[in-house]
Motif scaffolding. Structure first.
Motif, mmCIF file in Angstrom:
data_model
loop_
_atom_site.group_PDB
_atom_site.id
_atom_site.type_symbol
_atom_site.label_atom_id
_atom_site.label_comp_id
_atom_site.label_asym_id
_atom_site.label_seq_id
_atom_site.Cartn_x
_atom_site.Cartn_y
_atom_site.Cartn_z
ATOM 1 N N CYS A 34 -24.064 -13.401 30.491
ATOM 2 C CA CYS A 34 -24.984 -12.503 31.183
ATOM 3 C C CYS A 34 -24.364 -11.112 31.329
ATOM 4 O O CYS A 34 -25.053 -10.101 31.166
ATOM 5 C CB CYS A 34 -25.342 -13.079 32.539
ATOM 6 S SG CYS A 34 -26.728 -12.264 33.323
ATOM 7 N N GLY B 142 -24.511 -9.390 28.007
ATOM 8 C CA GLY B 142 -25.900 -9.007 27.748
ATOM 9 C C GLY B 142 -26.311 -7.778 28.522
ATOM 10 O O GLY B 142 -27.040 -6.917 28.009
ATOM 11 N N MET B 143 -25.843 -7.682 29.755
ATOM 12 C CA MET B 143 -26.158 -6.503 30.556
ATOM 13 C C MET B 143 -25.496 -5.255 29.992
ATOM 14 O O MET B 143 -26.090 -4.164 29.986
ATOM 15 C CB MET B 143 -25.745 -6.725 32.009
ATOM 16 C CG MET B 143 -26.632 -7.745 32.722
ATOM 17 S SD MET B 143 -26.057 -8.200 34.350
ATOM 18 C CE MET B 143 -26.278 -6.689 35.232
ATOM 19 N N GLN B 144 -24.270 -5.375 29.475
ATOM 20 C CA GLN B 144 -23.592 -4.235 28.863
ATOM 21 C C GLN B 144 -24.330 -3.785 27.599
ATOM 22 O O GLN B 144 -24.506 -2.585 27.358
ATOM 23 C CB GLN B 144 -22.151 -4.593 28.535
ATOM 24 C CG GLN B 144 -21.256 -4.733 29.745
ATOM 25 C CD GLN B 144 -19.856 -5.208 29.369
ATOM 26 O OE1 GLN B 144 -19.588 -5.550 28.221
ATOM 27 N NE2 GLN B 144 -18.970 -5.222 30.363
ATOM 28 N N VAL B 145 -24.756 -4.765 26.801
ATOM 29 C CA VAL B 145 -25.489 -4.430 25.574
ATOM 30 C C VAL B 145 -26.810 -3.753 25.928
ATOM 31 O O VAL B 145 -27.186 -2.745 25.317
ATOM 32 C CB VAL B 145 -25.721 -5.696 24.725
ATOM 33 C CG1 VAL B 145 -26.703 -5.438 23.602
ATOM 34 C CG2 VAL B 145 -24.408 -6.202 24.156
ATOM 35 N N ALA B 146 -27.511 -4.288 26.924
ATOM 36 C CA ALA B 146 -28.777 -3.691 27.325
ATOM 37 C C ALA B 146 -28.566 -2.275 27.857
ATOM 38 O O ALA B 146 -29.369 -1.371 27.585
ATOM 39 C CB ALA B 146 -29.450 -4.561 28.384
ATOM 40 N N SER B 147 -27.493 -2.061 28.594
ATOM 41 C CA SER B 147 -27.192 -0.728 29.105
ATOM 42 C C SER B 147 -26.895 0.242 27.963
ATOM 43 O O SER B 147 -27.369 1.389 27.976
ATOM 44 C CB SER B 147 -26.006 -0.802 30.062
ATOM 45 O OG SER B 147 -25.628 0.485 30.489
ATOM 46 N N ILE C 60 -27.910 0.025 24.850
ATOM 47 C CA ILE C 60 -29.153 0.280 24.118
ATOM 48 C C ILE C 60 -30.033 1.243 24.905
ATOM 49 O O ILE C 60 -30.654 2.145 24.331
ATOM 50 C CB ILE C 60 -29.880 -1.046 23.825
ATOM 51 C CG1 ILE C 60 -29.090 -1.846 22.780
ATOM 52 C CG2 ILE C 60 -31.304 -0.813 23.344
ATOM 53 C CD1 ILE C 60 -29.612 -3.241 22.543
ATOM 54 N N GLY C 61 -30.088 1.086 26.212
ATOM 55 C CA GLY C 61 -30.870 1.995 27.046
ATOM 56 C C GLY C 61 -30.355 3.419 26.982
ATOM 57 O O GLY C 61 -31.137 4.371 26.916
#
Length: 142
Positions: free
Chosen positions: A61, A64-69, A71-72
């Motif tokens: 998790c 995943g949060m680092q990747v989502a950040s 990408i954002g």
């Protein structure tokens, strides 16, 4: 990577929108189709299970949060660049219209405003139709 994601997305959309083959109840061994209530309860339990994912797998998790950040942040930077390009293009087009020459290159030296040298009579097209019958009868043959 982006191409693969877009392709997977559109293939998923196509797969969802494709018509399904319906079978008669005698073909499926007596089992009936899934009802809307069953599908809704399955979706609700899936969402509840996904909410508990971070408690079961905290390291996955966090990644995943680092990747989502990341990408954002890339999306925000790309949107900012795009907005700057659009605003620059709009502001430059308001100042002076740019035309292209015969070679396709930008031609800034040529004036873009019309000189309006044609008179109203020049703008009227010539008559190119057949001559009226009255004039044909009045003309001598030949």
């Amino acid at each position: 990577m982006g191409f693969l994601l877009r392709t997977a997305f559109w293939l998923g959309v196509v797969a969802v929108l494709l018509p399904t083959v319906t079978r008669s109840p005698s073909d499926d061994g007596g089992q009936s189709a899934v009802s809307a209530a069953d599908a809704a309860s399955a979706a609700a339990s899936t969402v509840a299970d996904l909410r508990q994912f971070c408690t079961r797998q905290p390291d996955v998790c966090a990644v995943g949060m680092q990747v989502a950040s990341a990408i954002g942040q890339k999306a925000q930077a790309g949107a900012k660049i795009m907005m700057e390009m659009v605003s620059e293009t709009l502001s430059s087009s308001e100042r002076a219209p740019v035309t292209t020459g015969a070679a396709g290159k930008l031609d800034i030296a040529r004036p873009t405003s019309s000189q309006h040298t044609l008179s109203t009579a020049d703008l009227v097209p010539e008559w190119r139709g057949p001559t009226p019958r009255r004039e044909q009868a009045a003309r001598p043959p030949g």
